[in-house]
Scaffold this motif. Structure first.
Motif, PDB file in Angstrom:
ATOM      1  N   SER A  33       0.845  -1.194   0.000  1.00 48.78           N
ATOM      2  CA  SER A  33       0.000   0.000   0.000  1.00 48.78           C
ATOM      3  C   SER A  33       0.883   1.248   0.000  1.00 48.78           C
ATOM      4  N   HIS A  34       0.705   2.104  -1.004  1.00 46.65           N
ATOM      5  CA  HIS A  34       1.550   3.290  -1.168  1.00 46.65           C
ATOM      6  C   HIS A  34       1.230   4.373  -0.149  1.00 46.65           C
ATOM      7  N   GLY A  35       2.130   5.340  -0.029  1.00 40.62           N
ATOM      8  CA  GLY A  35       1.906   6.487   0.833  1.00 40.62           C
ATOM      9  C   GLY A  35       0.949   7.487   0.208  1.00 40.62           C
ATOM     10  N   TYR A  36       0.414   8.387   1.035  1.00 38.16           N
ATOM     11  CA  TYR A  36      -0.549   9.365   0.523  1.00 38.16           C
ATOM     12  C   TYR A  36       0.093  10.231  -0.560  1.00 38.16           C
ATOM     13  N   GLY A  37      -0.609  10.385  -1.683  1.00 37.06           N
ATOM     14  CA  GLY A  37      -0.088  11.145  -2.811  1.00 37.06           C
ATOM     15  C   GLY A  37       0.795  10.327  -3.724  1.00 37.06           C
ATOM     16  N   GLY A  38       1.045   9.066  -3.357  1.00 40.83           N
ATOM     17  CA  GLY A  38       1.882   8.193  -4.183  1.00 40.83           C
ATOM     18  C   GLY A  38       1.050   7.378  -5.150  1.00 40.83           C
ATOM     19  N   ASN A  39       1.667   6.321  -5.676  1.00 38.91           N
ATOM     20  CA  ASN A  39       0.946   5.473  -6.629  1.00 38.91           C
ATOM     21  C   ASN A  39       1.448   4.046  -6.545  1.00 38.91           C
ATOM     22  N   CYS A  40       0.705   3.152  -7.149  1.00 41.33           N
ATOM     23  CA  CYS A  40       0.979   1.724  -7.008  1.00 41.33           C
ATOM     24  C   CYS A  40       2.211   1.273  -7.774  1.00 41.33           C
ATOM     25  N   THR A  41       2.815   2.138  -8.551  1.00 44.29           N
ATOM     26  CA  THR A  41       4.003   1.762  -9.323  1.00 44.29           C
ATOM     27  C   THR A  41       5.284   2.371  -8.750  1.00 44.29           C
ATOM     28  N   GLY A  42       5.194   3.078  -7.641  1.00 44.25           N
ATOM     29  CA  GLY A  42       6.328   3.869  -7.161  1.00 44.25           C
ATOM     30  C   GLY A  42       7.265   3.177  -6.192  1.00 44.25           C
ATOM     31  N   TYR A  43       7.078   1.856  -5.977  1.00 43.55           N
ATOM     32  CA  TYR A  43       7.901   1.154  -4.993  1.00 43.55           C
ATOM     33  C   TYR A  43       8.459  -0.131  -5.583  1.00 43.55           C
ATOM     34  N   SER A  44       8.875  -0.073  -6.830  1.00 48.19           N
ATOM     35  CA  SER A  44       9.351  -1.276  -7.522  1.00 48.19           C
ATOM     36  C   SER A  44      10.646  -1.804  -6.902  1.00 48.19           C
ATOM     37  N   PHE A  45      11.435  -0.929  -6.265  1.00 51.40           N
ATOM     38  CA  PHE A  45      12.677  -1.390  -5.630  1.00 51.40           C
ATOM     39  C   PHE A  45      12.368  -2.439  -4.568  1.00 51.40           C
ATOM     40  N   LEU A  46      11.306  -2.221  -3.813  1.00 48.68           N
ATOM     41  CA  LEU A  46      10.919  -3.165  -2.767  1.00 48.68           C
ATOM     42  C   LEU A  46      10.208  -4.372  -3.362  1.00 48.68           C
ATOM     43  N   ALA A  47       9.361  -4.131  -4.374  1.00 43.29           N
ATOM     44  CA  ALA A  47       8.651  -5.240  -5.021  1.00 43.29           C
ATOM     45  C   ALA A  47       9.632  -6.255  -5.593  1.00 43.29           C
ATOM     46  N   ARG A  48      10.695  -5.768  -6.234  1.00 42.10           N
ATOM     47  CA  ARG A  48      11.701  -6.674  -6.798  1.00 42.10           C
ATOM     48  C   ARG A  48      12.343  -7.538  -5.707  1.00 42.10           C
ATOM     49  N   ASN A  49      12.626  -6.929  -4.575  1.00 39.54           N
ATOM     50  CA  ASN A  49      13.242  -7.661  -3.482  1.00 39.54           C
ATOM     51  C   ASN A  49      12.298  -8.731  -2.942  1.00 39.54           C
ATOM     52  N   LEU A  50      11.027  -8.383  -2.786  1.00 39.76           N
ATOM     53  CA  LEU A  50      10.059  -9.354  -2.290  1.00 39.76           C
ATOM     54  C   LEU A  50       9.884 -10.513  -3.266  1.00 39.76           C
ATOM     55  N   VAL A  51       9.851 -10.211  -4.558  1.00 39.72           N
ATOM     56  CA  VAL A  51       9.761 -11.273  -5.563  1.00 39.72           C
ATOM     57  C   VAL A  51      10.961 -12.210  -5.445  1.00 39.72           C
ATOM     58  N   ALA A  52      12.140 -11.642  -5.233  1.00 41.40           N
ATOM     59  CA  ALA A  52      13.351 -12.446  -5.098  1.00 41.40           C
ATOM     60  C   ALA A  52      13.293 -13.369  -3.881  1.00 41.40           C
ATOM     61  N   HIS A  53      12.452 -13.015  -2.903  1.00 41.52           N
ATOM     62  CA  HIS A  53      12.297 -13.837  -1.706  1.00 41.52           C
ATOM     63  C   HIS A  53      11.090 -14.759  -1.789  1.00 41.52           C
ATOM     64  N   GLY A  54      10.542 -14.934  -2.987  1.00 40.41           N
ATOM     65  CA  GLY A  54       9.489 -15.928  -3.174  1.00 40.41           C
ATOM     66  C   GLY A  54       8.069 -15.433  -3.027  1.00 40.41           C
ATOM     67  N   TYR A  55       7.856 -14.138  -3.312  1.00 34.80           N
ATOM     68  CA  TYR A  55       6.516 -13.569  -3.204  1.00 34.80           C
ATOM     69  C   TYR A  55       5.987 -13.107  -4.558  1.00 34.80           C
ATOM     70  N   LEU A  56       4.690 -13.245  -4.744  1.00 27.60           N
ATOM     71  CA  LEU A  56       3.962 -12.473  -5.741  1.00 27.60           C
ATOM     72  C   LEU A  56       3.516 -11.206  -5.030  1.00 27.60           C
ATOM     73  N   VAL A  57       3.824 -10.045  -5.615  1.00 22.60           N
ATOM     74  CA  VAL A  57       3.548  -8.759  -4.965  1.00 22.60           C
ATOM     75  C   VAL A  57       2.425  -8.038  -5.695  1.00 22.60           C
ATOM     76  N   ALA A  58       1.395  -7.666  -4.953  1.00 23.61           N
ATOM     77  CA  ALA A  58       0.281  -6.888  -5.502  1.00 23.61           C
ATOM     78  C   ALA A  58       0.306  -5.508  -4.859  1.00 23.61           C
ATOM     79  N   SER A  59       0.569  -4.489  -5.665  1.00 25.37           N
ATOM     80  CA  SER A  59       0.625  -3.116  -5.168  1.00 25.37           C
ATOM     81  C   SER A  59      -0.678  -2.413  -5.546  1.00 25.37           C
ATOM     82  N   ILE A  60      -1.445  -2.001  -4.540  1.00 23.31           N
ATOM     83  CA  ILE A  60      -2.786  -1.447  -4.756  1.00 23.31           C
ATOM     84  C   ILE A  60      -2.742   0.061  -4.926  1.00 23.31           C
ATOM     85  N   GLN A  61      -3.535   0.574  -5.876  1.00 27.93           N
ATOM     86  CA  GLN A  61      -3.741   2.014  -5.994  1.00 27.93           C
ATOM     87  C   GLN A  61      -4.923   2.397  -5.110  1.00 27.93           C
ATOM     88  N   HIS A  62      -4.632   2.979  -3.961  1.00 23.68           N
ATOM     89  CA  HIS A  62      -5.690   3.289  -3.001  1.00 23.68           C
ATOM     90  C   HIS A  62      -6.408   4.593  -3.308  1.00 23.68           C
TER      91      HIS A  62
END
Length: 268
Positions: A86-115
């Protein structure tokens, strides 16, 4: 509910905002259909597959866009777990790919929601914060639960029984509230500097919180040293990272420091 995808693995802030505006112009399925025609199939770059989902919650008459990150190749060892960001206020669901990549590398499917959608009212800044912002947090919890159910249908091979929730700032508050309300579904929570909603005081879920150098949490949000030890909560201060740098726009050194702490937490 329509399926569309990105044409890039990593977007910058402005590109991400443009796509959000196109894909979330309203809660009207007709508008979503128009936006969807501009995009095609899931795109693989390097070892990452990114897919944009334009979900629609008919019960709430609300669009819930989601960016999905997963390995480009099927997992060969074990079952992928699910992580919801879940992104920060004023952010977007595509703005945290650095963390998403790391989570994928640790065996996760990552769903980033546009709130947040363009039609939403601004965040209130006057009054008692935990009262006036509670409807936003409740909406975020509903978004997470709706996305969890819909993604489970689309990705039946993914383990949605041991969720990892992660969020920055307001998104971290939403994640903490969901974990409080649904502890049986959440295995871990990663907070990037949430400041308003108190941490669960429990052994499950396990909690990691990265704290910025310039923002202070409200009283009662962070656990005491004794509570950290009792419940296994990990607090990591970031001496050289301010609150607004905790996204893709941070420096490589800042992102590496955050990912190092996350990796250490996931490997415990």
């Amino acid at each position: 509910m329509l399926l569309v995808s990105t044409r890039r693995t990593v977007w910058g802030l402005w590109a991400g905002l443009a796509l959000v505006a196109a894909g979330c112009m309203s809660g009207n399925p007709t508008a979503q259909q128009t936006a969807a025609t501009a995009l095609a199939t899931p795109v693989a770059t390097d070892s990452l597959l990114t897919t944009r989902l334009e979900l629609y919650d008919a019960a709430r008459q609300r669009a819930v866009p989601v960016m999905v990150y997963q390995p480009a190749q099927p997992a060969t060892q074990g079952k992928l777990k699910a992580a919801i960001f879940s992104h920060g206020y004023g952010g977007n669901c595509t703005g945290y790919s650095f963390l998403a990549r790391n989570l994928v590398a640790h065996g996760y499917l990552v769903a980033s929601i546009q709130h947040e959608l363009p039609t939403d009212a601004p965040m209130p800044n006057t009054g008692v914060i935990r009262v006036v912002r509670r409807p936003m947090w409740d909406r975020g919890v509903q978004n997470i639960e709706f996305a969890r159910q819909e993604l489970h249908k689309r990705y039946p091979a993914i383990d949605f029984g041991h969720l990892l929730l992660a969020g920055h700032s307001n998104g971290g508050d939403v994640s903490m509230l969901y974990a409080e309300q649904h502890p049986e579904r959440v295995e871990r929570v990663i907070s990037l500097d949430n400041r308003r909603v108190p941490f669960p005081r429990a052994r499950r879920p396990r909690v990691l919180s990265l704290r910025s150098s310039d923002q202070v949490a409200d009283p009662g949000v962070l656990p005491t040293s004794a509570e950290q030890q009792r419940y296994g909560i990990t607090i990591v201060p970031l001496a050289h990272t301010i609150h607004n740098d905790m996204w893709d726009g941070g420096t490589e050194a800042q992102k590496q420091e955050m990912n190092t702490a996350v990796s250490r937490f996931l490997e415990q």
